[in-house]
Write a protein that holds these residues in place. Sequence first.
Motif, PDB file in Angstrom:
ATOM      1  N   ILE A 113      56.243 -40.994 -30.479  1.00 62.33           N
ATOM      2  CA  ILE A 113      55.253 -41.350 -29.454  1.00 62.33           C
ATOM      3  C   ILE A 113      55.256 -40.317 -28.334  1.00 62.33           C
ATOM      4  CG2 ILE A 113      54.625 -43.095 -27.748  1.00 62.33           C
ATOM      5  CD1 ILE A 113      55.812 -45.175 -29.690  1.00 62.33           C
ATOM      6  N   ASP A 114      56.425 -39.865 -27.933  1.00 60.09           N
ATOM      7  CA  ASP A 114      56.498 -38.851 -26.874  1.00 60.09           C
ATOM      8  C   ASP A 114      55.851 -37.542 -27.322  1.00 60.09           C
ATOM      9  OD1 ASP A 114      57.807 -40.642 -25.277  1.00 60.09           O
ATOM     10  OD2 ASP A 114      59.817 -39.875 -25.703  1.00 60.09           O
ATOM     11  N   THR A 115      56.045 -37.181 -28.606  1.00 59.62           N
ATOM     12  CA  THR A 115      55.428 -35.955 -29.125  1.00 59.62           C
ATOM     13  C   THR A 115      53.915 -36.080 -29.136  1.00 59.62           C
ATOM     14  OG1 THR A 115      57.353 -35.519 -30.525  1.00 59.62           O
ATOM     15  CG2 THR A 115      55.299 -34.423 -31.119  1.00 59.62           C
ATOM     16  N   TRP A 116      53.412 -37.251 -29.554  1.00 59.08           N
ATOM     17  CA  TRP A 116      51.952 -37.489 -29.548  1.00 59.08           C
ATOM     18  C   TRP A 116      51.402 -37.399 -28.125  1.00 59.08           C
ATOM     19  CZ3 TRP A 116      50.247 -42.073 -27.056  1.00 59.08           C
ATOM     20  CH2 TRP A 116      48.871 -42.247 -27.064  1.00 59.08           C
ATOM     21  N   GLU A 117      52.127 -37.986 -27.165  1.00 60.34           N
ATOM     22  CA  GLU A 117      51.670 -37.982 -25.778  1.00 60.34           C
ATOM     23  C   GLU A 117      51.607 -36.557 -25.226  1.00 60.34           C
ATOM     24  OE1 GLU A 117      52.510 -40.660 -21.786  1.00 60.34           O
ATOM     25  OE2 GLU A 117      54.132 -40.305 -23.202  1.00 60.34           O
ATOM     26  N   LYS A 118      52.573 -35.724 -25.600  1.00 59.80           N
ATOM     27  CA  LYS A 118      52.569 -34.331 -25.141  1.00 59.80           C
ATOM     28  C   LYS A 118      51.361 -33.574 -25.673  1.00 59.80           C
ATOM     29  CE  LYS A 118      57.458 -33.310 -24.279  1.00 59.80           C
ATOM     30  NZ  LYS A 118      58.633 -32.519 -24.724  1.00 59.80           N
ATOM     31  N   LYS A 119      50.959 -33.896 -26.913  1.00 59.63           N
ATOM     32  CA  LYS A 119      49.789 -33.223 -27.504  1.00 59.63           C
ATOM     33  C   LYS A 119      48.493 -33.667 -26.839  1.00 59.63           C
ATOM     34  CE  LYS A 119      50.586 -34.296 -31.824  1.00 59.63           C
ATOM     35  NZ  LYS A 119      50.450 -34.374 -33.300  1.00 59.63           N
ATOM     36  N   GLU A 120      48.440 -34.899 -26.384  1.00 60.14           N
ATOM     37  CA  GLU A 120      47.215 -35.436 -25.796  1.00 60.14           C
ATOM     38  C   GLU A 120      47.002 -34.966 -24.353  1.00 60.14           C
ATOM     39  OE1 GLU A 120      45.057 -38.449 -27.336  1.00 60.14           O
ATOM     40  OE2 GLU A 120      45.596 -36.852 -28.726  1.00 60.14           O
ATOM     41  N   LYS A 121      48.079 -34.811 -23.600  1.00 60.11           N
ATOM     42  CA  LYS A 121      47.961 -34.549 -22.162  1.00 60.11           C
ATOM     43  C   LYS A 121      47.204 -33.271 -21.805  1.00 60.11           C
ATOM     44  CE  LYS A 121      51.595 -37.362 -20.129  1.00 60.11           C
ATOM     45  NZ  LYS A 121      52.884 -37.409 -19.429  1.00 60.11           N
ATOM     46  N   PRO A 122      47.368 -32.156 -22.556  1.00 59.23           N
ATOM     47  CA  PRO A 122      46.581 -30.970 -22.188  1.00 59.23           C
ATOM     48  C   PRO A 122      45.078 -31.139 -22.441  1.00 59.23           C
ATOM     49  CG  PRO A 122      48.494 -30.378 -23.533  1.00 59.23           C
ATOM     50  CD  PRO A 122      48.352 -31.845 -23.622  1.00 59.23           C
ATOM     51  N   LEU A 123      44.708 -32.115 -23.254  1.00 57.06           N
ATOM     52  CA  LEU A 123      43.314 -32.272 -23.664  1.00 57.06           C
ATOM     53  C   LEU A 123      42.568 -33.324 -22.857  1.00 57.06           C
ATOM     54  CD1 LEU A 123      43.895 -32.268 -27.546  1.00 57.06           C
ATOM     55  CD2 LEU A 123      43.273 -30.322 -26.088  1.00 57.06           C
ATOM     56  N   TYR A 124      43.304 -34.295 -22.288  1.00 53.04           N
ATOM     57  CA  TYR A 124      42.664 -35.418 -21.620  1.00 53.04           C
ATOM     58  C   TYR A 124      43.337 -35.695 -20.275  1.00 53.04           C
ATOM     59  CZ  TYR A 124      41.048 -36.146 -26.417  1.00 53.04           C
ATOM     60  OH  TYR A 124      40.521 -35.969 -27.667  1.00 53.04           O
ATOM     61  N   ALA A 125      42.668 -36.480 -19.461  1.00 49.99           N
ATOM     62  CA  ALA A 125      43.219 -36.861 -18.162  1.00 49.99           C
ATOM     63  C   ALA A 125      44.491 -37.680 -18.355  1.00 49.99           C
ATOM     64  CB  ALA A 125      42.197 -37.674 -17.373  1.00 49.99           C
ATOM     65  N   ALA A 126      45.453 -37.490 -17.455  1.00 48.34           N
ATOM     66  CA  ALA A 126      46.736 -38.192 -17.562  1.00 48.34           C
ATOM     67  C   ALA A 126      46.542 -39.704 -17.530  1.00 48.34           C
ATOM     68  CB  ALA A 126      47.662 -37.753 -16.427  1.00 48.34           C
ATOM     69  N   SER A 127      45.577 -40.163 -16.725  1.00 45.41           N
ATOM     70  CA  SER A 127      45.327 -41.609 -16.642  1.00 45.41           C
ATOM     71  C   SER A 127      44.824 -42.160 -17.972  1.00 45.41           C
ATOM     72  CB  SER A 127      44.315 -41.906 -15.532  1.00 45.41           C
ATOM     73  OG  SER A 127      43.098 -41.210 -15.773  1.00 45.41           O
ATOM     74  N   SER A 128      44.028 -41.365 -18.694  1.00 46.83           N
ATOM     75  CA  SER A 128      43.516 -41.808 -19.993  1.00 46.83           C
ATOM     76  C   SER A 128      44.646 -41.918 -21.011  1.00 46.83           C
ATOM     77  CB  SER A 128      42.448 -40.839 -20.504  1.00 46.83           C
ATOM     78  OG  SER A 128      41.346 -40.797 -19.629  1.00 46.83           O
ATOM     79  N   VAL A 129      45.518 -40.897 -21.053  1.00 44.98           N
ATOM     80  CA  VAL A 129      46.646 -40.920 -21.993  1.00 44.98           C
ATOM     81  C   VAL A 129      47.552 -42.111 -21.686  1.00 44.98           C
ATOM     82  CG1 VAL A 129      48.631 -39.636 -22.867  1.00 44.98           C
ATOM     83  CG2 VAL A 129      46.538 -38.411 -22.256  1.00 44.98           C
ATOM     84  N   LYS A 130      47.742 -42.394 -20.422  1.00 47.26           N
ATOM     85  CA  LYS A 130      48.562 -43.538 -20.027  1.00 47.26           C
ATOM     86  C   LYS A 130      47.944 -44.843 -20.534  1.00 47.26           C
ATOM     87  CE  LYS A 130      50.559 -45.746 -15.922  1.00 47.26           C
ATOM     88  NZ  LYS A 130      50.648 -45.705 -14.440  1.00 47.26           N
ATOM     89  N   THR A 131      46.623 -44.946 -20.464  1.00 44.10           N
ATOM     90  CA  THR A 131      45.930 -46.137 -20.955  1.00 44.10           C
ATOM     91  C   THR A 131      46.099 -46.293 -22.457  1.00 44.10           C
ATOM     92  OG1 THR A 131      44.285 -45.979 -19.186  1.00 44.10           O
ATOM     93  CG2 THR A 131      43.685 -47.283 -21.117  1.00 44.10           C
ATOM     94  N   TRP A 132      45.970 -45.184 -23.207  1.00 40.17           N
ATOM     95  CA  TRP A 132      46.108 -45.258 -24.667  1.00 40.17           C
ATOM     96  C   TRP A 132      47.537 -45.630 -25.055  1.00 40.17           C
ATOM     97  CZ3 TRP A 132      43.624 -39.796 -24.621  1.00 40.17           C
ATOM     98  CH2 TRP A 132      42.286 -39.917 -24.236  1.00 40.17           C
TER      99      TRP A 132
END
Length: 502
Positions: A113-132
């Motif tokens: 999950i942490d690896t997936w979150e790291k991949k998402e953060k450069p592409l989307y807003a931090a608040s959006s990744v937190k919601t997902w």
Amino acid sequence: MGYGEKRGDWYRGRYWIAPGVLRTVEDADGNTIRFTTKREAAKAANDLEAEVRKGTWKDTKAEKETFGSYVNRWYEAQDLAASTMQNYKRHIEEHLLPEFEDKAVADIQRTDIDTWEKKEKPLYAASSVKTWRGTLHLILSDAVDEGLRDSNPATKRRGRGKRAGRSRNRAPEKVVTDALGILLIAERASLLSGRDDEFVATVLKGYTGLRWGEIVGLEPKFARPEKVRVEWQLYELDSGELHHCPPKDDSYRDIDVPEWLSSLYLGHIARTKPKPCACHGRAHVFSGYGVANDSARRSGVKLVDVARHAGVSTGTVSNVLNRPDAVAEATRAKVESAIAELGYVRGASVGETAAHWRRNGYATWLFQPAATGWYPKKAPYEPHPVPLSADSWPGVPVRGRNASGRAEACWLPIARGLTPHGLRHTHKTVLEELGTPPKLMDERMGHEDGSVQARYTHITKGMRKRLMDGLTEQWEESLAARLALSPRSRVPTLDALLSVRR
């Protein structure tokens, strides 16, 4: 070597199947076996670890339910508001399934999950990744309750594996404006649409903090003297359907409004006489801007019909509508006569007007150009200034062929980056500026404070009156400032307000 691990008043056996990969002792159905003593748990774990070394151990988890299979039946079991179901579906299909679909629910690790979150953060807003991640946490929590796994790997551990400090949570601050900004944006939006709806709605939103869906779904019976009742909203789903539903978080409420504001929207209702829409069967205070789907194929008087009837070009008709001073008086009279005879209605010339605003269309073609002076990029068009004729302040938007070439001016930005929702932030900021008690602020905004302090605080008539007086003072000051810029306006409602002050 296997070992026993305490879990409350029982123990589970843990053993290694490979370097860095731990498993739990389970029964034939895949449920964790609860041992009464640590010795029993360790013995069972060592027995299975011995099978791993001999090569006789079987990976029963390989046959367990995948995340993709589980999340499908999880979603089907939910019974929530249409907007919530839509959001969950988007989170799952666009962000969770691409990463976890084929993984067994029991095999998803915190590191995955942490690896997936790291991949998402450069592409989307931090608040959006937190919601997902929050949605994933909810799904896996239910999986734990069903016994598909022992713990939730999506649970956040504070301060573990993260850079210290607050900078990682920083986000751009929401843009707000002031009373004069609200008035000027409302005037520009009305000039862009060619009608009063946008002027009244923008002022109402700026002075009440209504959410977008609440103002689109506002019905005349709830727009009362000195009070607006929030009973419903129209929430726009991804399919384009406007869903008639309760306000967010069931925030039913009465919002006090000054006398001048209730006169503004009650006068608008009296002029427009709203009729029930075909989609919901309800009348709404504000109608849509733009044409309804397939309306271009429906009958109705068009610009070209007026041109033919008057014996002039469509460009001349456009000039009469947008730059009447540029047309000879005799020609202008001929065109205006044709408009009256044919019953041509500007804005409905290519078909039937849509019953309701659409969030994206309103923000793109009305609000953002009014706030910034620029139309945003919208394929195939690049960003460009709103072209204006300079015959009267603040200018009249030029339309038609070669509009930019015929323009004489453009607007300066009022609040670059302001969004329609930014007016809600603006209202909350104004409430703070006026010293409004927190209890009254929460009531107007539709927020809830469950603290003890909130229980012991009550709203009085004096609080309400002071707030209405403060909002009225700001409105009067903004009108005076607008009058100093120019004594007249092309927006009829605003021009009438200015004439009173003149």
